[in-house]
Scaffold this active site. Structure first.
Site, short mmCIF file in Angstrom:
data_model
loop_
_atom_site.label_atom_id
_atom_site.label_comp_id
_atom_site.label_asym_id
_atom_site.label_seq_id
_atom_site.Cartn_x
_atom_site.Cartn_y
_atom_site.Cartn_z
N ALA A 44 -2.62 -7.95 8.88
CA ALA A 44 -3.80 -7.10 8.70
C ALA A 44 -4.87 -7.52 9.71
O ALA A 44 -5.08 -8.72 9.92
CB ALA A 44 -4.32 -7.22 7.28
N HIS A 70 1.83 -12.52 2.11
CA HIS A 70 2.21 -11.11 2.24
C HIS A 70 3.22 -11.06 3.37
O HIS A 70 3.15 -11.82 4.33
CB HIS A 70 1.01 -10.25 2.62
N ASP A 102 0.94 -1.29 7.83
CA ASP A 102 0.42 -0.05 8.40
C ASP A 102 1.17 0.29 9.67
O ASP A 102 1.53 -0.59 10.45
CB ASP A 102 -1.09 -0.17 8.65
N HIS A 145 -1.20 6.67 -2.06
CA HIS A 145 -1.24 6.15 -0.70
C HIS A 145 -1.66 7.30 0.24
O HIS A 145 -1.19 8.42 0.08
CB HIS A 145 0.14 5.62 -0.31
N LYS A 161 10.59 0.88 -5.46
CA LYS A 161 10.31 -0.55 -5.20
C LYS A 161 10.58 -1.36 -6.47
O LYS A 161 11.08 -2.48 -6.40
CB LYS A 161 8.85 -0.73 -4.74
N GLN A 172 -4.00 -1.15 -4.81
CA GLN A 172 -5.03 -0.94 -3.80
C GLN A 172 -6.37 -0.99 -4.53
O GLN A 172 -6.44 -0.76 -5.74
CB GLN A 172 -4.80 0.45 -3.16
N HIS A 262 -6.67 -9.09 -9.42
CA HIS A 262 -6.37 -9.65 -8.10
C HIS A 262 -7.59 -9.34 -7.22
O HIS A 262 -7.90 -8.17 -6.99
CB HIS A 262 -5.11 -9.00 -7.52
C1 LIG Z 1 -2.08 -5.37 -2.56
C2 LIG Z 1 -1.99 -4.91 -1.11
C3 LIG Z 1 -1.84 -5.87 -0.10
C4 LIG Z 1 -1.74 -5.47 1.24
N1 LIG Z 1 -1.60 -6.45 2.20
C5 LIG Z 1 -1.42 -6.07 3.49
C6 LIG Z 1 -1.18 -7.05 4.52
O1 LIG Z 1 -1.15 -8.27 4.25
N2 LIG Z 1 -0.99 -6.62 5.79
C7 LIG Z 1 -1.00 -5.29 6.10
O2 LIG Z 1 -0.81 -4.96 7.28
N3 LIG Z 1 -1.22 -4.34 5.17
C8 LIG Z 1 -1.42 -4.70 3.87
N4 LIG Z 1 -1.63 -3.74 2.91
C9 LIG Z 1 -1.66 -2.32 3.29
C10 LIG Z 1 -0.26 -1.70 3.30
O3 LIG Z 1 0.55 -2.34 4.25
C11 LIG Z 1 -0.41 -0.23 3.64
O4 LIG Z 1 -1.03 0.46 2.58
C12 LIG Z 1 0.87 0.47 4.10
O5 LIG Z 1 0.50 1.69 4.73
C13 LIG Z 1 1.83 0.78 2.97
O6 LIG Z 1 2.50 -0.32 2.54
P1 LIG Z 1 3.44 -0.24 1.22
O7 LIG Z 1 4.08 -1.53 1.08
O8 LIG Z 1 2.66 0.30 0.08
O9 LIG Z 1 4.47 0.88 1.72
P2 LIG Z 1 5.55 1.80 0.99
O10 LIG Z 1 5.69 1.50 -0.44
O11 LIG Z 1 6.76 1.75 1.84
O12 LIG Z 1 4.88 3.24 1.10
C14 LIG Z 1 4.32 3.69 2.32
C15 LIG Z 1 4.20 5.21 2.34
O13 LIG Z 1 5.51 5.77 2.50
C16 LIG Z 1 5.86 6.57 1.39
N5 LIG Z 1 7.28 6.28 1.12
C17 LIG Z 1 7.79 5.17 0.58
N6 LIG Z 1 9.14 5.23 0.54
C18 LIG Z 1 9.49 6.43 1.10
C19 LIG Z 1 10.70 7.09 1.37
N7 LIG Z 1 11.87 6.53 1.05
N8 LIG Z 1 10.67 8.31 1.97
C20 LIG Z 1 9.49 8.90 2.30
N9 LIG Z 1 8.29 8.31 2.07
C21 LIG Z 1 8.29 7.09 1.47
C22 LIG Z 1 4.92 6.18 0.26
O14 LIG Z 1 4.70 7.25 -0.65
C23 LIG Z 1 3.66 5.83 1.05
O15 LIG Z 1 2.95 6.99 1.40
C24 LIG Z 1 -1.77 -4.10 1.56
C25 LIG Z 1 -1.94 -3.14 0.55
C26 LIG Z 1 -2.04 -3.54 -0.77
C27 LIG Z 1 -2.22 -2.50 -1.86
#
Ligand SMILES: Cc1cc2nc3c(=O)[nH]c(=O)nc-3n(C[C@H](O)[C@H](O)[C@H](O)COP(=O)(O)OP(=O)(O)OC[C@H]3O[C@@H](n4cnc5c(N)ncnc54)[C@H](O)[C@@H]3O)c2cc1C
Length: 287
Positions: A44, A70, A102, A145, A161, A172, A262
């Site tokens: 991040a 993370h 991201d 999201h 997941k 979030q 958290h």
């Molecule tokens: C508690 C927390 C900690 C975080 N820490 C960090 C960090 O340390 N570093 C960082 O860079 N970012 C961090 N983030 C931000 C996060 O990486 C972003 O929000 C990222 O865009 C999504 O990550 P995710 O793991 O939720 O993705 P996912 O669960 O993979 O979802 C991402 C998007 O894709 C969609 N999606 C999921 N699976 C599929 C599929 N099979 N087909 C089509 N669409 C799908 C979901 O609906 C969502 O819109 C954090 C967010 C939170 C809530």
């Protein structure tokens, strides 16, 4: 009152030598209220995995409190993720916050680079390689999201997941408790029983709060935004108002069965500790 409540604190790897010099004092103050764990962000704001590892080791050496790095997977190869997991396991890590991360500004979500596309693939990968050696936390989005096509599609992706083996979820940030309660109702209807811990961002300013909310698609209630805007020249009054708003949010969540909180500390101890004190103190809440 829920027992045992868990408090966890998120830190990010410091980006400057000055910030690195200040971090041990912040860690010491936060460790004093005995959080369940510190989580350390990855990638991040442009930080490197090395920064996550160094911050993690600082917390371990200084406090002995559990740490949860993370781990973002987008843009990484399976070999790179495997190497990081091995390194964490060797360091005694027992919990991972597993995320997609991201996307680079140029990539569309459907064509994310690297060997992982979504966080559920990372959860499966960790389970395949390491069985139950790590507890896995995933991200949850009560307000959806920002890249999801619809709330139900996003929820379906959250469910994947969980099915892949997540033990818990961290949300979030949000300022609207009803969004969390609605999310929990949807979990109950879907038979999802893992703890979903609200992510709490203390309010410390007008511009940064507006920016954080815009960045992650969180709703900042109009009345809160207007009051913060009006108070931005009076820092003490703004902090007082922000404390009141977020403390009420925390109390509402805990009264209504949230499993803990958290905190997004943004590497500052005071706003989070003031919140805990205003809510009755960490020990009283845990009791
Ligand atoms: C508690 C927390 C900690 C975080 N820490 C960090 C960090 O340390 N570093 C960082 O860079 N970012 C961090 N983030 C931000 C996060 O990486 C972003 O929000 C990222 O865009 C999504 O990550 P995710 O793991 O939720 O993705 P996912 O669960 O993979 O979802 C991402 C998007 O894709 C969609 N999606 C999921 N699976 C599929 C599929 N099979 N087909 C089509 N669409 C799908 C979901 O609906 C969502 O819109 C954090 C967010 C939170 C809530």
């Amino acid at each position: 009152m829920i027992s045992p409540l868990s408090f966890s604190f998120e830190l990010f790897p410091p980006r400057t030598p000055e910030a690195a010099a200040k971090l041990p004092a912040v860690i010491e103050q936060l460790a004093a209220v005995r959080p369940k764990y510190f989580s350390i962000t990855h990638g991040a704001g442009g930080s490197s995995p090395e920064g996550t590892y160094e911050t993690l080791m600082t917390v371990v050496r200084q406090t002995g409190v559990e740490v949860a790095p993370h781990l973002t997977c987008v843009g990484s190869t399976r070999a790179e993720v495997a190497a990081l997991l091995t390194r964490y396991r060797e360091a005694g890590v027992k919990r991972i916050v597993a995320l997609r991360g991201d996307l680079p500004a140029t990539a569309m979500s459907a064509s994310a680079p690297g060997e992982f596309h979504y966080a559920n693939e990372l959860v499966s990968f960790i389970r395949e390689r390491h069985g139950a050696a790590f507890k896995i936390e995933v991200a949850a989005y009560p307000e959806m999201h920002p890249q999801a096509s619809s709330p139900s599609a996003d929820f379906e992706h959250f469910r994947r997941k969980v099915e892949a083996g997540a033990d818990g979820a961290l949300t979030q940030l949000f300022y609207n408790a009803d969004a969390y309660f609605d999310f929990m109702e949807r979990c109950a209807k879907a038979g999802i029983t893992i703890p979903v811990t609200p992510g709490i961002m203390p309010i410390t300013g007008f511009a940064n709060t507006v920016r954080f909310c815009a960045g992650c698609g969180a709703d900042l209630p109009r009345w809160v935004r207007l009051r913060l805007e009006e108070l931005q020249e009076d820092k003490a009054a703004l902090l007082e108002f922000g404390l009141e708003v977020v403390a009420r949010l925390c109390e509402n969540l805990l009264r209504n069965d949230a499993p803990g909180l958290h905190f997004y500390t943004v590497n500052q101890a005071e706003p989070t500790l003031r919140l805990l004190t205003t809510c009755g103190g960490a020990d009283a809440l845990r009791a």
